[in-house]
Design a protein around this motif. Structure first.
Motif, short mmCIF file in Angstrom:
data_model
loop_
_atom_site.label_atom_id
_atom_site.label_comp_id
_atom_site.label_asym_id
_atom_site.label_seq_id
_atom_site.Cartn_x
_atom_site.Cartn_y
_atom_site.Cartn_z
N SER A 1 14.38 -3.11 -11.90
CA SER A 1 13.37 -2.38 -11.15
C SER A 1 13.46 -0.86 -11.23
O SER A 1 12.46 -0.17 -11.11
CB SER A 1 13.45 -2.78 -9.67
OG SER A 1 14.77 -2.58 -9.19
N ASP A 2 14.64 -0.32 -11.45
CA ASP A 2 14.83 1.11 -11.19
C ASP A 2 14.83 2.02 -12.40
O ASP A 2 14.71 3.23 -12.27
CB ASP A 2 16.15 1.35 -10.45
CG ASP A 2 16.16 0.69 -9.08
OD1 ASP A 2 15.13 0.12 -8.73
OD2 ASP A 2 17.18 0.76 -8.40
N TYR A 3 15.04 1.47 -13.58
CA TYR A 3 15.17 2.31 -14.78
C TYR A 3 14.26 1.76 -15.87
O TYR A 3 13.80 0.63 -15.81
CB TYR A 3 16.63 2.29 -15.29
CG TYR A 3 17.63 2.73 -14.25
CD1 TYR A 3 17.99 4.07 -14.13
CD2 TYR A 3 18.21 1.81 -13.37
CE1 TYR A 3 18.91 4.48 -13.17
CE2 TYR A 3 19.12 2.20 -12.41
CZ TYR A 3 19.47 3.54 -12.31
OH TYR A 3 20.37 3.94 -11.37
N LEU A 4 14.07 2.57 -16.91
CA LEU A 4 13.23 2.10 -18.01
C LEU A 4 13.96 1.06 -18.86
O LEU A 4 13.34 0.29 -19.56
CB LEU A 4 12.79 3.27 -18.89
CG LEU A 4 11.51 3.95 -18.40
CD1 LEU A 4 11.18 5.17 -19.24
CD2 LEU A 4 10.33 2.98 -18.42
N GLU B 1 6.27 -13.32 -8.79
CA GLU B 1 7.18 -12.48 -7.99
C GLU B 1 8.51 -12.24 -8.69
O GLU B 1 9.31 -11.40 -8.26
CB GLU B 1 7.41 -13.07 -6.60
CG GLU B 1 8.07 -14.43 -6.56
CD GLU B 1 7.07 -15.59 -6.57
OE1 GLU B 1 7.48 -16.70 -6.17
OE2 GLU B 1 5.89 -15.38 -6.95
N LYS B 2 8.77 -12.94 -9.80
CA LYS B 2 10.00 -12.71 -10.57
C LYS B 2 9.72 -11.95 -11.87
O LYS B 2 10.54 -11.96 -12.79
CB LYS B 2 10.69 -14.05 -10.86
CG LYS B 2 11.30 -14.68 -9.62
CD LYS B 2 12.19 -15.85 -9.97
CE LYS B 2 12.94 -16.36 -8.74
NZ LYS B 2 13.88 -17.44 -9.07
N ILE B 3 8.55 -11.31 -11.92
CA ILE B 3 8.21 -10.48 -13.08
C ILE B 3 8.24 -9.01 -12.67
O ILE B 3 7.62 -8.63 -11.69
CB ILE B 3 6.81 -10.84 -13.64
CG1 ILE B 3 6.77 -12.31 -14.08
CG2 ILE B 3 6.46 -9.94 -14.82
CD1 ILE B 3 5.44 -12.76 -14.64
N PHE B 4 8.99 -8.22 -13.43
CA PHE B 4 9.09 -6.78 -13.15
C PHE B 4 8.46 -6.01 -14.29
O PHE B 4 8.67 -6.32 -15.46
CB PHE B 4 10.56 -6.38 -12.97
CG PHE B 4 11.13 -6.91 -11.68
CD1 PHE B 4 11.18 -6.12 -10.55
CD2 PHE B 4 11.57 -8.23 -11.60
CE1 PHE B 4 11.66 -6.63 -9.35
CE2 PHE B 4 12.05 -8.74 -10.41
CZ PHE B 4 12.10 -7.93 -9.28
N VAL B 5 7.65 -5.01 -13.93
CA VAL B 5 6.85 -4.28 -14.93
C VAL B 5 7.21 -2.80 -14.91
O VAL B 5 7.33 -2.20 -13.85
CB VAL B 5 5.34 -4.43 -14.64
CG1 VAL B 5 4.52 -3.78 -15.77
CG2 VAL B 5 4.96 -5.88 -14.50
N LYS B 6 7.35 -2.24 -16.11
CA LYS B 6 7.55 -0.79 -16.26
C LYS B 6 6.58 -0.28 -17.31
O LYS B 6 6.28 -0.98 -18.27
CB LYS B 6 8.98 -0.48 -16.72
CG LYS B 6 10.00 -0.72 -15.63
CD LYS B 6 9.95 0.38 -14.60
CE LYS B 6 10.68 0.00 -13.34
NZ LYS B 6 9.96 -0.93 -12.50
N GLN B 7 6.13 0.94 -17.10
CA GLN B 7 5.33 1.60 -18.14
C GLN B 7 6.21 2.64 -18.80
O GLN B 7 6.84 3.44 -18.14
CB GLN B 7 4.09 2.24 -17.52
CG GLN B 7 3.09 1.18 -17.08
CD GLN B 7 1.97 1.77 -16.25
OE1 GLN B 7 2.20 2.29 -15.17
NE2 GLN B 7 0.77 1.68 -16.76
N ARG B 8 6.27 2.57 -20.12
CA ARG B 8 7.20 3.47 -20.80
C ARG B 8 6.50 4.17 -21.95
O ARG B 8 5.63 3.63 -22.61
CB ARG B 8 8.43 2.72 -21.32
CG ARG B 8 8.18 1.79 -22.48
CD ARG B 8 9.46 1.08 -22.86
NE ARG B 8 10.50 2.03 -23.17
CZ ARG B 8 11.80 1.76 -23.13
NH1 ARG B 8 12.21 0.58 -22.76
NH2 ARG B 8 12.68 2.67 -23.44
#
Length: 315
Positions: free
Chosen positions: A131-134, A90-97
């Motif tokens: 969470s909100d930006y790349l 729950e403390k891991i944030f993922v983004k696809q870039r």
């Protein structure tokens, strides 16, 4: 196709690098650092630790997996990351870039839920958003360069161009700069830069935050105005709000000569950029001295992985 047996490769690699990096980070009292960057082709991630959180960026590739299979692969990978780095899921944030050229594209807002936190570096505090930006708001590869700016800033008038969230501005203020001018085209990032200054107890009223297109702003500067300049432009930018589009290979000579004109004799410019094939046209730059300091500014967690160039240019 997702081959679960390959997860062991990821685990082995993470165990090996994390053991070494964690030791170095603890010794240097660093709590935000990169752990992994595309080390294994089957796992095209960048993995960064922000104190007790993890930020994972997945580079977009032709992986040939169906959506559900890709989700299973990602979930399995995150379980491995969580286990080795000892951080709950729950403390891991993922983004696809995607590897995009334009900084404006890169910074588009991604979601409406927000995870902001304050992290610490060299005794200073910075707001990051996982969470909100790349990008998180703190470029970890400039950690060493920021320290150089702090060491050089005492009593100086400092200009931070393309300032983003103002981390260089905070370091300059912490080094005792008499005034820091931060310039960016994004109101969002300028407000963030102000917030970072306040977080560290600096009086924002005694510094300047300028909402402007840097390329046009340079033409408004007086001669011999600044002692120290930080210039970290995007490789390309074609923001709708810009009058002209920026191509750093094409434009760097013109930009640097304008910056040099606004710099006092003996003043210093720290110039960096991320263009892989960048060539500095030093014979056309009106400077007293140009030093390539890329190697000296390479942090321990970016060894052999740093694509940016960095120069110290003296007027």
């Amino acid at each position: 196709m997702f081959d679960p047996s390959k997860l062991q490769m990821l685990e082995n690699r993470l165990v090996k690098v994390f053991k070494h990096l964690r030791k170095t980070a603890r010794r240097q009292n660093i709590t935000c650092y990169r752990v992994y960057d595309d080390d294994i082709p089957e796992f095209p991630f960048s993995i960064e630790l922000y104190e007790d959180h993890i930020y994972v960026a997945e580079y977009q590739r032709q992986h040939g997996m169906e959506e559900e299979e890709h989700e299973n692969w990602l979930d399995s990978s995150l379980e491995v990351i969580s286990k080795v780095l000892e951080v709950p899921l729950e403390k891991i944030f993922v983004k696809q870039r995607q590897r995009k050229a334009s900084r404006q594209d890169q910074y588009e807002k991604l979601s409406f839920e927000s995870h902001e936190m304050t992290v610490h570096e060299a005794g200073l505090s910075f707001k990051v958003n996982l969470s909100d930006y790349l990008d998180t708001g703190l470029f970890l590869d400039h950690r060493t360069t920021r320290g150089m700016v702090r060491d050089a800033a005492a009593g100086k008038k400092v200009l931070n161009l393309f300032c983003y969230t103002g981390s260089f501005s905070v370091y300059a203020a912490a080094g005792g700069a008499s005034q820091v001018t931060s310039v960016d085209l994004s109101k969002t990032y300028l407000a963030w830069a102000e917030e970072n200054m306040r977080l560290n107890g600096f009086d924002v009223a005694s510094h300047r935050f300028v909402h402007a297109d840097v390329l046009q702003y340079l033409d408004t500067l007086s001669e011999d105005e600044f002692d120290l300049v930080v210039l970290d432009p995007p490789t390309f930018s074609n923001s709708k709000r810009m009058k002209d589009f920026l191509d750093i290979q094409r434009d760097h000579v013109s930009i640097l000569n304008k910056v040099l004109r606004a710099t006092k004799p003996g003043g210093v410019i720290y110039f960096s950029n991320n263009y892989r094939r960048f060539v500095l046209e030093s014979d056309r730059i009106l400077a007293a001295e140009i030093k390539d300091i890329t190697a000296q500014t390479m942090p321990f967690d970016f060894q052999q992985k740093l694509i940016r160039k960095c120069y110290k240019i003296t007027r």
